[in-house]
Design an enzyme around this catalytic site. Sequence first.
Site: not given
Length: 212
Positions: A72, A91, A93, A112, A154, A207
């Site tokens: 990837e 990345h 799964h 939020y 994925h 913040y």
Amino acid sequence: MMKMLRQQLIDTAIEMNASGLNQGSSGNLSVRCEGGFLITPSGMDYAGLSTDDIVWMDTDGKSSGPRKPSSEWRFHASIYQHHPESGAVLHAHPVSCSTLACLGKSIPAFHYMVAIAGGRNIRCADYATFGSRELSENVIRALRDRKACLMAHHGLTCYEKNLSRVLALAIEVEHLATVYGRVLTIGEADILSDEEMARVLKKFASYGLQDV
Ligand SMILES: [Zn+2]
């Protein structure tokens, strides 16, 4: 070269699996360095990695070292190109993100904390074959003004300014996906207004978030 950063990358990859975000070597992790980025190798167990197994690449995809980069690498390279503020890309799964992604669902502003990814939702990138240029393009589109996205059928991809923060972001997004999934089993999610999310985003920006 960059031995400490290579070791930090290995340590964070091991931590990523220990956190339950990822299983085996299906995920991948990278960190920006001079002239390009360092990325975990393809198909190797993180626990057995030595610093020499980590692959150096430039953002055009040229690599050096004895190992093949993660399959990837394309979207890692594209994220560093498109997001100058990115310092690390993760990345994985994870179960809850992958579940929503298999339904093609984005995460709306049901909570939020969705704003932690940079906007009022966390998009789901369209499906394309793993490792493909098309997948990389889909991920870049879903990451417009965002630091995290799901990937259809994925998993999850996110970036932050450094390794510890990208791991923290991934854990938070997976938590949001878990809660959102539960909400959907009980009823219809009540979505916060764009106005409220704009207020939250402004607060997050002023913040700042502590380094972990
Ligand atoms: Zn994957």
